[in-house]
Design a protein around this motif. Structure first.
Motif, short mmCIF file in Angstrom:
data_model
loop_
_atom_site.label_atom_id
_atom_site.label_comp_id
_atom_site.label_asym_id
_atom_site.label_seq_id
_atom_site.Cartn_x
_atom_site.Cartn_y
_atom_site.Cartn_z
N GLU A 3 -32.09 21.84 22.45
CA GLU A 3 -33.25 20.99 22.22
C GLU A 3 -34.46 21.87 22.07
N GLN A 4 -35.34 21.48 21.16
CA GLN A 4 -36.54 22.27 20.98
C GLN A 4 -37.62 21.40 20.35
N GLN A 5 -38.83 21.90 20.35
CA GLN A 5 -39.94 21.17 19.77
C GLN A 5 -40.04 21.54 18.30
N GLY A 6 -40.21 20.62 17.43
CA GLY A 6 -40.27 20.90 16.00
C GLY A 6 -41.24 19.99 15.30
N SER A 7 -41.84 20.41 14.36
CA SER A 7 -42.67 19.54 13.54
C SER A 7 -41.70 18.55 12.68
N LEU A 115 -25.33 19.59 13.22
CA LEU A 115 -26.19 18.46 12.92
C LEU A 115 -27.49 18.62 13.69
N HIS A 116 -28.63 18.40 13.01
CA HIS A 116 -29.94 18.43 13.66
C HIS A 116 -30.52 17.02 13.67
N LEU A 117 -30.96 16.57 14.84
CA LEU A 117 -31.58 15.27 14.98
C LEU A 117 -33.04 15.44 15.38
N PHE A 118 -33.92 14.59 14.83
CA PHE A 118 -35.34 14.69 15.10
C PHE A 118 -35.87 13.35 15.61
N GLU A 119 -36.82 13.44 16.53
CA GLU A 119 -37.39 12.24 17.14
C GLU A 119 -38.22 11.43 16.16
N ASN A 120 -38.92 12.10 15.24
CA ASN A 120 -39.81 11.43 14.31
C ASN A 120 -39.37 11.63 12.86
N ALA A 121 -39.87 10.78 11.97
CA ALA A 121 -39.56 10.91 10.55
C ALA A 121 -40.13 12.22 10.01
N GLY A 122 -39.54 12.69 8.91
CA GLY A 122 -40.02 13.92 8.28
C GLY A 122 -39.71 15.17 9.07
N GLY A 142 -30.81 14.51 27.51
CA GLY A 142 -32.26 14.40 27.53
C GLY A 142 -32.89 13.92 26.24
N PHE A 143 -32.06 13.43 25.30
CA PHE A 143 -32.59 12.95 24.02
C PHE A 143 -32.41 11.44 24.02
N HIS A 144 -33.47 10.70 24.21
CA HIS A 144 -33.37 9.29 24.61
C HIS A 144 -33.34 8.30 23.45
N GLY A 145 -32.37 8.43 22.59
CA GLY A 145 -32.05 7.36 21.67
C GLY A 145 -32.83 7.26 20.38
N ARG A 146 -34.10 7.72 20.37
CA ARG A 146 -34.90 7.60 19.15
C ARG A 146 -34.57 8.76 18.23
N VAL A 147 -33.97 8.45 17.08
CA VAL A 147 -33.67 9.43 16.04
C VAL A 147 -34.22 8.87 14.74
N ALA A 148 -35.26 9.52 14.20
CA ALA A 148 -35.95 9.00 13.02
C ALA A 148 -35.70 9.83 11.77
N SER A 149 -35.13 11.03 11.92
CA SER A 149 -34.75 11.85 10.77
C SER A 149 -33.66 12.80 11.21
N PHE A 177 -32.09 13.85 5.70
CA PHE A 177 -32.40 12.44 5.87
C PHE A 177 -33.79 12.36 6.50
N ARG A 178 -34.80 12.18 5.68
CA ARG A 178 -36.19 12.26 6.15
C ARG A 178 -36.62 11.01 6.91
N HIS A 179 -35.91 9.91 6.75
CA HIS A 179 -36.29 8.65 7.38
C HIS A 179 -35.02 7.87 7.71
N TRP A 180 -35.07 7.06 8.77
CA TRP A 180 -33.86 6.33 9.16
C TRP A 180 -33.35 5.38 8.09
N ASN A 181 -34.21 4.94 7.18
CA ASN A 181 -33.73 4.13 6.06
C ASN A 181 -32.79 4.91 5.16
N ASP A 182 -32.90 6.24 5.16
CA ASP A 182 -32.05 7.07 4.30
C ASP A 182 -30.58 7.00 4.70
N TRP A 183 -30.30 6.67 5.96
CA TRP A 183 -28.89 6.52 6.35
C TRP A 183 -28.52 5.05 6.57
N GLY A 184 -29.38 4.15 6.10
CA GLY A 184 -29.04 2.74 6.09
C GLY A 184 -29.37 1.99 7.36
#
Length: 231
Positions: A3-7, A115-122, A142-149, A177-184
């Motif tokens: 886990e790490q901080q990322g833009s 696989l890389h998961l991000f909390e926010n879009a983009g 420690g990654f609590h469910g919100r995956v936006a990209s 996948f820049r936004h959760w709509n990208d994976w349906g």
């Protein structure tokens, strides 16, 4: 993990080949337990015949993904090599009881899945890197469910809305996948992920959901009558 901080009835086999030349084949049956009219597919099918009901499925070589609606839209259901005699064997999310389109998942023989998961879009916010292991609960890391990209670096993955590989499924093939709509998805919620495997490279073949370890409680042989409080 870090886990790490990322833009049609028979489709041409040559169009059903994976990146390594593997042949894909899926058989759908009208009724449960492989009964009734059957249709064989060896390539993507955007719309099964209008009156075709899918009651059971056999994946002879795959994997595949089935969709609730024509044109590869709606709920997604990953179908790895194996037999699926009824609806409950390929999903525990009963929003829909129809499969209307199918396509093979293009697999390559790789050792390391990533696989890389991000909390926010983009690709912004907290980042979780998953490599080589299935994760039944993101919250446990420690990654609590919100995956936006997300970025699927290698391999094919499937994400689930809830822990323990439950709920709606979302496929992540190699790419961004820049936004959760990208994976349906309709919301940025994923709580477990696993690798999609194929019998060509994984001898165990089809993924089988674990059975509950706690048995259902047995009813009391002499139940006490209910009492109502005095008014």
């Amino acid at each position: 993990m870090k886990e790490q901080q990322g833009s049609p009835d028979q489709l041409p086999a040559d169009k059903g080949q994976g990146e390594t030349g593997a042949i894909y084949k899926l058989v759908i049956f009208e009724s449960e337990n492989f009964c009734g009219t059957k249709v064989e597919l060896s390539a993507e099918c955007e719309d099964v015949p209008e009156k075709t009901r899918v009651g059971s499925v056999i994946v002879e070589s795959g994997p595949w993904v089935g969709f609730e609606r024509p044109g590869f839209a709606g709920e997604q259901f990953v179908l790895e090599k194996g037999e699926y005699p009824r609806w409950s064997t390929w999903t525990n999310c009963h929003h829909s009881y129809r499969l209307s389109s199918f396509r093979p998942l293009k697999m390559v023989s790789i050792i390391n899945h990533k696989l890389h998961l991000f909390e926010n879009a983009g690709f912004e916010g907290r980042k979780m890197e998953i490599g080589g292991d299935d994760v039944p609960s993101l919250c446990a890391h420690g990654f609590h469910g919100r995956v936006a990209s997300a970025k699927a670096i290698s391999g094919v993955w499937v994400g689930y809305m809830y822990p323990g590989y439950r709920g709606s499924q979302f496929v992540f093939e190699r790419g961004d996948f820049r936004h959760w709509n990208d994976w349906g998805a309709a919301a940025p919620q994923i709580q477990s992920v696993r690798r999609v495997k194929d019998m060509h490279w994984h001898k165990k073949g089809c993924y089988v959901a674990p059975t509950p370890t706690t048995p259902n409680p047995k009813p009391s042989p002499n139940p006490k009558p209910l009492t109502h409080p005095q008014s």
